[in-house]
Design an enzyme around this catalytic site. Structure first.
Site, PDB file in Angstrom:
ATOM      1  NE  ARG A 147      -4.321  -1.384   0.234  1.00 38.26           N
ATOM      2  CZ  ARG A 147      -5.408  -0.943   0.869  1.00 38.26           C
ATOM      3  NH1 ARG A 147      -5.433   0.255   1.400  1.00 38.26           N
ATOM      4  NH2 ARG A 147      -6.460  -1.710   0.943  1.00 38.26           N
ATOM      5  NE  ARG A 172      -6.371   6.499   2.461  1.00 38.09           N
ATOM      6  CZ  ARG A 172      -7.316   5.720   2.994  1.00 38.09           C
ATOM      7  NH1 ARG A 172      -8.521   6.190   3.179  1.00 38.09           N
ATOM      8  NH2 ARG A 172      -7.051   4.493   3.348  1.00 38.09           N
ATOM      9  NE  ARG A 229      -9.215   9.007  -2.740  1.00 32.41           N
ATOM     10  CZ  ARG A 229     -10.495   9.381  -2.643  1.00 32.41           C
ATOM     11  NH1 ARG A 229     -10.919  10.414  -3.337  1.00 32.41           N
ATOM     12  NH2 ARG A 229     -11.330   8.716  -1.885  1.00 32.41           N
ATOM     13  CG  ASP A 276      -8.965  -1.895  -4.438  1.00 37.26           C
ATOM     14  OD1 ASP A 276      -8.459  -1.204  -3.547  1.00 37.26           O
ATOM     15  OD2 ASP A 276      -9.713  -2.859  -4.205  1.00 37.26           O
ATOM     16  CE1 TYR A 296     -13.404  -5.888   1.396  1.00 38.46           C
ATOM     17  CE2 TYR A 296     -11.765  -7.498   0.749  1.00 38.46           C
ATOM     18  CZ  TYR A 296     -12.134  -6.400   1.502  1.00 38.46           C
ATOM     19  OH  TYR A 296     -11.242  -5.824   2.373  1.00 38.46           O
TER      20      TYR A 296
END
Ligand code: CP3
Length: 345
Positions: free
Chosen positions: A23, A27, A36, A72, A149
């Site tokens: 990752r 952010r 973003r 993703d 998911y």
């Protein structure tokens, strides 16, 4: 090309231990947040120029030895027709979760050159931008993690729907996993054809299953993908978070690298499987909140645990957290670079 990462995947001789962070495009980087702020997440994923730019950010800003494509794992279910929604502050959601055999029969295995063409374009654009500075890692979710998911409809703590399906309708779940294994294999092969230098299979939820269930509903499908996928010269990394009981089995499926989380001792894991595979890990992601000198101590401790020789890729034991100070991420990377050479003398 800085080929430390690829050499370490193949357990070849390196001058120091390579490092990247799961990752790492995200952010905690102000430069990521600036892009973003102007684009929603899925627009970034689907726009090759943006995906390439944020993929390369941590190479320039943090100094990692490999890039991982900004994308993703949930683009596969999206391409299968499930309509992925990323909700601000809440995470991913599928409005119509899979609950019946009929839901699963309706899913189509995507053609990566059509529904996932934007991923292949992002790979090509990223490779041009990287100009061979460091290798590029492609990735996919493992069938079990994707299925979790898709059946739950989003994140969950109890996995009630997929576990109910696993016990009450195992054939239904196995049919879904089988379809996903084909989709994942074809997707990774397409990424390799588009130019990635290595691939990682993320099985984030492998560790929530007891050993017998893990084997039947997760490992068997990962093993099938690795055994049937064309990936000559392209290392495969399998990260089944929390599946410690299965490390020996995982090391036998033909993947070049096994990812390990921070709750195992790297020395023990190396003793167990270090002759068969390279190991990737295993710094506790939350330790990045500590001060840079303590981060450096912990880096030293992990390097010492692995010990002398090749076949270690330094990484976190899971993804970097979004509010970690960038300086702390840099301190980790710097510490690996400074402290690891002595283990390769
Ligand atoms: O590693 C990288 O830097 C490459 C990019 C990458 C992302 N997701 C970007 C992302 C990778 C490899 C992933 C994999 C992924 N996605 C996994 C497996 C690895 C893991 O962490 O367990 C999983 C389970 C997902 C599903 C997912 N995507 C969740 C649960 C979330 C929400 C949680 C969160 O971190 O916000 C996402 C969104 C997501 N994927 C973001 C990023 C940078 C945050 C989006 C934003 O900017 O708001």
């Amino acid at each position: 090309m800085n080929d430390l990462f690829l050499r370490a995947c193949k357990r070849q001789r390196v001058s120091r231990t390579p490092v990247w962070m799961m990752r790492q495009a995200g952010r905690y980087l102000p430069e990521y947040r600036a892009i973003r702020a102007k684009n929603d997440f899925l627009t970034m994923v689907r726009t090759p120029e943006i995906a390439a730019e944020v993929t390369i950010q941590p190479v320039d800003l943090v100094g990692v030895d490999a890039a991982i494509l900004f994308s993703d794992i949930l683009v596969i279910p999206d391409a299968m027709g499930m309509n992925l929604v990323m909700e601000e502050a809440k995470g991913p959601r599928f409005p119509m979760p899979l609950r019946t055999r009929d839901d699963i029969e309706k899913l189509v295995v995507p053609d990566p050159s059509k529904q996932l063409k934007y991923v292949m374009q992002a790979i090509e654009t990223t490779q041009r931008g990287l100009g061979k500075r460091v290798p590029l890692i492609g990735f996919s979710g493992a069938p079990w993690t994707l299925a979790a998911y898709m059946v739950e409809g989003g994140g969950t703590k109890d996995f009630r729907h997929i576990k109910r399906m696993m016990l009450d309708e195992p054939e239904t779940l196995l049919a879904l996993l089988k379809k996903l294994a084909v989709a994942v294999r074809e997707y990774l092969e397409a990424q390799i054809a588009a130019g990635v230098d290595a691939v990682q299979i993320f099985d984030t939820w492998g560790g929530i299953l007891a050993p017998d269930y893990y084997r039947k509903f997760s490992l068997d499908f990962i093993a099938d993908i690795v055994a049937t996928m064309r990936h000559e010269g392209v290392p495969v990394i399998v990260f089944s978070k929390g599946a410690h009981h299965a490390l020996a089995d995982l090391a036998a499926i033909g993947a070049e690298v096994i990812g390990v989380d921070w709750t195992v001792d790297l020395h023990d894991v190396r003793q167990l499987v270090g002759e068969k595979v390279a190991l990737q890990g295993n710094f506790d992601p939350s330790f990045l909140y500590a001060s840079p000198p303590r981060i450096k101590d912990e880096v030293r401790s992990i390097l010492r645990k692995f010990g002398m020789g090749n076949g270690h890729i330094f990484n976190l034991g899971h993804g970097i957290l979004p509010d970690v100070p960038v300086d702390h991420a840099r301190a980790l990377v710097q510490a690996v670079k400074e402290e690891s050479a002595m283990y390769h003398a």
